[in-house]
Design a protein around this motif. Structure first.
Motif, PDB file in Angstrom:
ATOM      1  N   MET A 170       0.832  -1.203   0.000  1.00 31.62           N
ATOM      2  CA  MET A 170       0.000   0.000   0.000  1.00 31.62           C
ATOM      3  C   MET A 170       0.874   1.264   0.000  1.00 31.62           C
ATOM      4  O   MET A 170       0.356   2.369  -0.076  1.00 31.62           O
ATOM      5  N   GLU A 171       2.189   1.076   0.142  1.00 31.80           N
ATOM      6  CA  GLU A 171       3.108   2.216   0.037  1.00 31.80           C
ATOM      7  C   GLU A 171       3.623   2.376  -1.392  1.00 31.80           C
ATOM      8  O   GLU A 171       4.511   3.182  -1.649  1.00 31.80           O
ATOM      9  N   GLY A 172       3.085   1.546  -2.306  1.00 31.05           N
ATOM     10  CA  GLY A 172       3.481   1.689  -3.702  1.00 31.05           C
ATOM     11  C   GLY A 172       4.785   1.019  -4.061  1.00 31.05           C
ATOM     12  O   GLY A 172       5.362   1.298  -5.108  1.00 31.05           O
ATOM     13  N   LEU A 173       5.272   0.142  -3.176  1.00 29.02           N
ATOM     14  CA  LEU A 173       6.528  -0.544  -3.460  1.00 29.02           C
ATOM     15  C   LEU A 173       6.232  -1.976  -3.920  1.00 29.02           C
ATOM     16  O   LEU A 173       5.587  -2.729  -3.193  1.00 29.02           O
ATOM     17  N   GLU A 186       7.554  -0.779 -11.584  1.00 26.81           N
ATOM     18  CA  GLU A 186       7.621   0.397 -10.723  1.00 26.81           C
ATOM     19  C   GLU A 186       6.451   1.336 -11.010  1.00 26.81           C
ATOM     20  O   GLU A 186       5.803   1.836 -10.086  1.00 26.81           O
ATOM     21  N   SER A 187       6.198   1.575 -12.307  1.00 30.42           N
ATOM     22  CA  SER A 187       5.099   2.470 -12.681  1.00 30.42           C
ATOM     23  C   SER A 187       3.765   1.894 -12.247  1.00 30.42           C
ATOM     24  O   SER A 187       2.923   2.607 -11.690  1.00 30.42           O
ATOM     25  N   ALA A 189       3.080  -0.226  -9.861  1.00 32.89           N
ATOM     26  CA  ALA A 189       2.929  -0.189  -8.407  1.00 32.89           C
ATOM     27  C   ALA A 189       2.578   1.227  -7.944  1.00 32.89           C
ATOM     28  O   ALA A 189       1.640   1.426  -7.166  1.00 32.89           O
ATOM     29  N   ALA A 190       3.328   2.221  -8.419  1.00 32.95           N
ATOM     30  CA  ALA A 190       3.133   3.597  -7.963  1.00 32.95           C
ATOM     31  C   ALA A 190       1.773   4.132  -8.384  1.00 32.95           C
ATOM     32  O   ALA A 190       1.030   4.676  -7.570  1.00 32.95           O
ATOM     33  N   ILE A 191       1.441   3.954  -9.668  1.00 28.71           N
ATOM     34  CA  ILE A 191       0.235   4.599 -10.203  1.00 28.71           C
ATOM     35  C   ILE A 191      -1.034   3.877  -9.745  1.00 28.71           C
ATOM     36  O   ILE A 191      -2.024   4.508  -9.382  1.00 28.71           O
ATOM     37  N   THR A 197      -1.373   2.152  -6.992  1.00 30.41           N
ATOM     38  CA  THR A 197      -1.555   2.436  -5.564  1.00 30.41           C
ATOM     39  C   THR A 197      -2.225   3.797  -5.376  1.00 30.41           C
ATOM     40  O   THR A 197      -3.113   3.964  -4.545  1.00 30.41           O
ATOM     41  N   SER A 198      -1.783   4.756  -6.178  1.00 29.19           N
ATOM     42  CA  SER A 198      -2.364   6.092  -6.114  1.00 29.19           C
ATOM     43  C   SER A 198      -3.849   6.051  -6.472  1.00 29.19           C
ATOM     44  O   SER A 198      -4.684   6.664  -5.804  1.00 29.19           O
ATOM     45  N   ASP A 202     -10.988   6.511  -1.113  1.00 28.97           N
ATOM     46  CA  ASP A 202     -11.528   7.777  -0.610  1.00 28.97           C
ATOM     47  C   ASP A 202     -12.947   7.999  -1.120  1.00 28.97           C
ATOM     48  O   ASP A 202     -13.845   8.376  -0.361  1.00 28.97           O
TER      49      ASP A 202
END
Lengths: 99, 153, 187
Positions: free
Chosen positions: A28-31, A43-44, A46-48, A50-51, A58
């Motif tokens: 959940m930290e994008g890693l 990497e992309s 995971a990051a995107i 997760t965002s 929300d």
């Protein structure tokens, strides 16, 4: 937390399915924790993703619709299936080709 | 020399990527703060000293890597109970991002790497000494008046 | 010399010298007692006994658009790599030598290390001013003895100082600041 063996077994099963292009597990930290695609894309993803999951969670919370359990993105290339597991602190991402 | 505003623009871009990011600072490897952008809600701190430490910490890690022969340093992450600090290589400078503890680390790393390339280019232009007409005289005026002030201290 | 995004000129000065020689004390005295200098915050990375672990840092200005970023280094031998990091991009050196006779070797070692880091630039492109500190010690080494020790000729400005009381510190600082500015004006 889920055991490595259990996780690997699930991933094996998913990867064996037809049309699956890649399976990524991220925190959940994008890693990224586990992936079978190239490191840059991993990497992309995971990051995107997760965002995106954060924003979707929300939205669900704001709308008082309970908890987010699954997200599907239909794209011209195929489908992205996203399963957040907040209890484990993990997100499972499956990239699929068009059939 | 490039337009300094370009740094603010890129740093603002980074700060917008994740709601947990509170502060972005660009420093050079001598400890000088070149530009910084903060969220309005961010605490007020002395940016110059934050920049000086960020640069020194990054360079110290870099030195450590050289001694251990483990290649180029890309990112230093410092995790605190109440927040995180990321510092990444950025050409002749160091890009430093301060965030809350709960944050999409992957996204911050990604954005830092991506924007770092552009920042590095701008930084090269900024640090390149291109003599501009009238520029040297201006500097000389500044230096001269500093010299006079110094005698009065 | 570098510039920030507001076009102000920044010059970096580094206090160098052996462990416990008075570098931080001298900087603290400048920071606390010299009113004509405008100063930012004092940053120190030190251990619980106040010995410098990495560096001290204070931005200072004599007014106008020229700023001095003043750093000290950690003097203990094991902090050699930290000193190298702090020296990056320095415009001038204030070498703080210790007048106690039992610090003979420490003085030379520190000065040799500085020469090794900066090479031919030291004294040429990077001006140096030397403080002979702790001149209040009853058994202090003589001025000539210390200059001999460091192999210094008449071309380097020398100041006899007592950092604890601030004696000579301001003048030594003015001297290195002046040297650095002049180097920029008439290079």
């Amino acid at each position: 937390m889920i055991s490595q063996e259990k996780l690997q077994a699930i991933l094996q099963r998913l990867r064996a399915q037809e049309g699956v292009r890649g399976v990524v597990v991220t925190t959940m930290e994008g890693l990224p924790l586990s992936s079978d695609i190239d490191p840059d894309t991993t990497e992309s993803v995971a990051a995107i993703i997760t965002s995106l999951v954060g924003k979707a969670m929300d939205a669900v919370r704001e709308l008082k619709e309970g908890n987010l359990s699954f997200l599907t993105l239909d794209t011209s290339k195929g489908q992205i299936n996203i399963a957040p597991e907040p209890k484990e602190g993990l997100i499972l991402v499956v990239l699929k080709n068009n059939e | 020399m490039s337009e300094p505003k370009v740094f603010d623009k890129i740093l603002t871009e980074i700060i917008r990527q994740d709601k947990g990011v509170k502060k972005c600072i660009l420093v050079d490897k001598t400890g000088l703060t070149i530009a910084n952008v903060s969220k309005l809600s961010a605490f007020v701190v002395d940016t110059d000293s934050i920049g000086a430490i960020a640069s020194a910490v990054f360079c110290a890690s870099e030195e450590q890597g050289k001694n251990l022969q483990i290649g180029e340093l890309e990112i230093v992450t410092s995790e605190f109970s109440g927040g995180k600090i990321f510092a990444s290589a950025c050409g002749k400078g160091v890009l430093c991002v301060v965030s809350e503890a709960e944050v999409n680390i992957g996204m911050i790393r990604l954005v830092m790497k991506k924007q770092g390339v552009q920042l590095a280019e701008e930084l090269d232009k900024f640090l390149a000494v291109e003599p501009m007409p009238g520029k040297d005289e201006l500097d000389e005026e500044d230096l001269k008046s500093a010299l006079e002030e110094l005698e009065r201290v | 010399m570098r510039k920030d995004d507001q076009g102000r000129i920044h010059l970096k000065l580094v206090f160098y010298g052996p462990s416990l020689g008075g570098k931080t004390t001298a900087l603290r005295w400048l920071y606390g007692k010299v009113e004509g200098l405008q100063k930012g915050e004092f940053t120190a990375i030190e251990d619980e006994t106040n010995r410098t672990l990495f560096f001290d840092y204070v931005p200072m200005s004599a007014g106008g658009r020229v700023l001095f970023d003043v750093f000290t280094v950690a003097g203990q031998k094991r902090h050699k790599h930290q000193r190298k990091v702090v020296l990056q991009g320095t415009d001038g050196i204030l070498f703080v030598a210790d007048s106690s006779p039992d610090q003979r070797e420490e003085n030379t070692e520190s000065f040799e290390e500085l020469k090794m880091f900066l090479g031919d630039d030291l004294g040429r492109n990077i001006p140096i001013v030397v403080m002979l500190n702790k001149r209040d010690l009853p058994n202090r080494m003589s001025r000539d003895e210390m200059l001999d020790l460091l192999g210094l000729g008449s071309n380097v400005p020398i100041y006899e100082t007592i950092a604890l009381q601030g004696v000579g510190v301001k003048r030594a600082f003015q001297a290195i600041a002046r040297e650095v500015i002049l180097k920029r004006m008439y290079k």
